[in-house]
Design a protein around this motif. Structure first.
Motif, mmCIF file in Angstrom:
data_model
loop_
_atom_site.group_PDB
_atom_site.id
_atom_site.type_symbol
_atom_site.label_atom_id
_atom_site.label_comp_id
_atom_site.label_asym_id
_atom_site.label_seq_id
_atom_site.Cartn_x
_atom_site.Cartn_y
_atom_site.Cartn_z
ATOM 1 N N LEU A 48 -30.690 5.488 10.004
ATOM 2 C CA LEU A 48 -30.069 5.435 8.679
ATOM 3 C C LEU A 48 -28.645 4.943 8.833
ATOM 4 N N GLU A 49 -28.267 3.959 8.016
ATOM 5 C CA GLU A 49 -26.881 3.492 7.985
ATOM 6 C C GLU A 49 -26.457 3.425 6.524
ATOM 7 N N SER A 50 -25.278 4.011 6.257
ATOM 8 C CA SER A 50 -24.821 4.104 4.878
ATOM 9 C C SER A 50 -23.306 4.159 4.806
ATOM 10 N N PRO A 51 -22.750 3.587 3.744
ATOM 11 C CA PRO A 51 -21.329 3.867 3.493
ATOM 12 C C PRO A 51 -21.166 5.376 3.289
ATOM 13 N N ALA A 52 -20.075 5.921 3.793
ATOM 14 C CA ALA A 52 -19.828 7.355 3.637
ATOM 15 C C ALA A 52 -19.803 7.759 2.169
ATOM 16 N N MET A 53 -19.401 6.843 1.292
ATOM 17 C CA MET A 53 -19.352 7.128 -0.147
ATOM 18 C C MET A 53 -20.703 7.639 -0.650
ATOM 19 N N ASN A 54 -21.797 7.078 -0.149
ATOM 20 C CA ASN A 54 -23.135 7.488 -0.592
ATOM 21 C C ASN A 54 -23.506 8.886 -0.122
ATOM 22 N N ILE A 55 -22.952 9.286 1.010
ATOM 23 C CA ILE A 55 -23.361 10.545 1.642
ATOM 24 C C ILE A 55 -22.448 11.706 1.246
ATOM 25 N N VAL A 56 -21.134 11.481 1.234
ATOM 26 C CA VAL A 56 -20.199 12.578 0.941
ATOM 27 C C VAL A 56 -19.397 12.368 -0.343
ATOM 28 N N GLY A 57 -19.460 11.163 -0.924
ATOM 29 C CA GLY A 57 -18.759 10.916 -2.179
ATOM 30 C C GLY A 57 -17.356 10.350 -2.024
ATOM 31 N N PHE A 58 -16.930 10.081 -0.779
ATOM 32 C CA PHE A 58 -15.617 9.494 -0.520
ATOM 33 C C PHE A 58 -15.642 8.849 0.853
ATOM 34 N N GLU A 59 -14.593 8.082 1.172
ATOM 35 C CA GLU A 59 -14.511 7.424 2.477
ATOM 36 C C GLU A 59 -13.218 7.727 3.222
ATOM 37 N N HIS A 60 -12.281 8.388 2.567
ATOM 38 C CA HIS A 60 -10.999 8.719 3.217
ATOM 39 C C HIS A 60 -11.183 9.912 4.166
ATOM 40 N N ALA A 61 -10.198 10.131 4.998
ATOM 41 C CA ALA A 61 -10.244 11.287 5.891
ATOM 42 C C ALA A 61 -10.327 12.566 5.065
ATOM 43 N N ALA A 62 -11.144 13.488 5.502
ATOM 44 C CA ALA A 62 -11.343 14.751 4.779
ATOM 45 C C ALA A 62 -10.159 15.672 5.035
ATOM 46 N N SER A 63 -9.188 15.641 4.132
ATOM 47 C CA SER A 63 -7.995 16.454 4.341
ATOM 48 C C SER A 63 -8.033 17.763 3.560
ATOM 49 N N SER A 64 -8.649 17.769 2.388
ATOM 50 C CA SER A 64 -8.697 18.999 1.595
ATOM 51 C C SER A 64 -9.868 19.874 2.047
ATOM 52 N N ALA A 65 -9.804 21.132 1.710
ATOM 53 C CA ALA A 65 -10.895 22.058 2.052
ATOM 54 C C ALA A 65 -12.195 21.633 1.373
ATOM 55 N N ALA A 66 -12.093 21.132 0.141
ATOM 56 C CA ALA A 66 -13.291 20.680 -0.582
ATOM 57 C C ALA A 66 -13.930 19.488 0.117
ATOM 58 N N ASP A 67 -13.102 18.532 0.567
ATOM 59 C CA ASP A 67 -13.633 17.367 1.279
ATOM 60 C C ASP A 67 -14.246 17.783 2.616
ATOM 61 N N GLN A 68 -13.593 18.688 3.326
ATOM 62 C CA GLN A 68 -14.121 19.157 4.599
ATOM 63 C C GLN A 68 -15.462 19.862 4.404
ATOM 64 N N ALA A 69 -15.584 20.606 3.318
ATOM 65 C CA ALA A 69 -16.845 21.287 3.013
ATOM 66 C C ALA A 69 -17.953 20.275 2.729
ATOM 67 N N LYS A 70 -17.622 19.170 2.045
ATOM 68 C CA LYS A 70 -18.611 18.120 1.771
ATOM 69 C C LYS A 70 -19.078 17.461 3.061
ATOM 70 N N VAL A 71 -18.151 17.208 3.975
ATOM 71 C CA VAL A 71 -18.516 16.604 5.258
ATOM 72 C C VAL A 71 -19.411 17.556 6.051
ATOM 73 N N THR A 72 -19.066 18.823 6.078
ATOM 74 C CA THR A 72 -19.870 19.820 6.788
ATOM 75 C C THR A 72 -21.272 19.918 6.186
ATOM 76 N N ALA A 73 -21.359 19.937 4.856
ATOM 77 C CA ALA A 73 -22.665 20.017 4.187
ATOM 78 C C ALA A 73 -23.508 18.772 4.476
ATOM 79 N N ALA A 74 -22.873 17.599 4.458
ATOM 80 C CA ALA A 74 -23.600 16.356 4.743
ATOM 81 C C ALA A 74 -24.115 16.363 6.172
ATOM 82 N N ARG A 75 -23.277 16.812 7.102
ATOM 83 C CA ARG A 75 -23.694 16.887 8.507
ATOM 84 C C ARG A 75 -24.911 17.797 8.632
ATOM 85 N N GLN A 76 -24.876 18.959 7.984
ATOM 86 C CA GLN A 76 -25.998 19.894 8.063
ATOM 87 C C GLN A 76 -27.272 19.282 7.486
#
Length: 184
Positions: A48-76
């Motif tokens: 699978l190859e995808s822009p991060a926007m499709n998977i987590v909803g953004f492409e910038h570095a996950a700096s906020s707690a909400a963004d970090q939670a989205k990255v963690t959920a996507a990874r899981q």
């Protein structure tokens, strides 16, 4: 022995960028991801190859707690390919190995030592301009590969609703086929 049903074309609007120099995707197109599936004997490979926007909803570095939670959920979610791709139970496929890559996962590399190796090379050309891709590779051993007649993607589209189109390429004993799928 793959049949993909239903094959539906989507007329989704998307944001497109040409990234010929980018390592993973020929095009960086928001809303569109690619899925390559190959069956060779008892080995099933899914890429699978995808822009991060499709998977987590953004492409910038996950700096906020909400963004970090989205990255963690996507990874899981991406670490559960049997759920995402709903392989037929009769095929008796066992996940042998998987690998997730992407600049957004680099900050969470301590969860998986193998992914730590990719932390230093995760910033590929193009990503500095705000474009980030996610790549997932899965290898299964299937005891009954002839039972792989379908690949259900409803869970994938449900897990990643920003993915509007999935360009699918299938390679197996009967040849090669492809199509573009949408959630419908």
């Amino acid at each position: 022995p793959f049949a993909l049903l239903p094959l539906a074309l989507a007329n989704a609007q998307s944001h497109e960028h040409d990234h010929a120099e980018h390592g993973s995707l020929d095009k960086h197109e928001h809303g569109v991801a690619s899925l390559n599936v190959a069956l060779d004997g008892n080995t099933l490979e899914i890429q699978l190859e995808s822009p991060a926007m499709n998977i987590v909803g953004f492409e910038h570095a996950a700096s906020s707690a909400a963004d970090q939670a989205k990255v963690t959920a996507a990874r899981q979610q991406l670490q559960q390919p049997q759920t995402l791709f709903a392989l037929p139970i009769e095929a008796k496929c066992t996940l042998k190995q998987h690998e997730l890559q992407g600049a957004l996962f680099a900050a969470h590399a301590d969860e998986h030592a193998h992914e730590h190796e990719h932390e230093h090379d995760a910033h590929e050309p193009g990503e500095e301009q705000g474009h980030s891709d996610i790549s997932a590779h899965y290898q299964f051993d299937c005891a009954t590969p002839a039972a792989l007649q379908t690949l259900e993607l409803g869970s994938f589209f449900g897990s990643f609703p920003d993915t509007e189109k999935l360009d699918v390429q299938l390679t197996g004993p009967t040849g090669h086929q492809g199509g573009q799928l949408s959630p419908g």
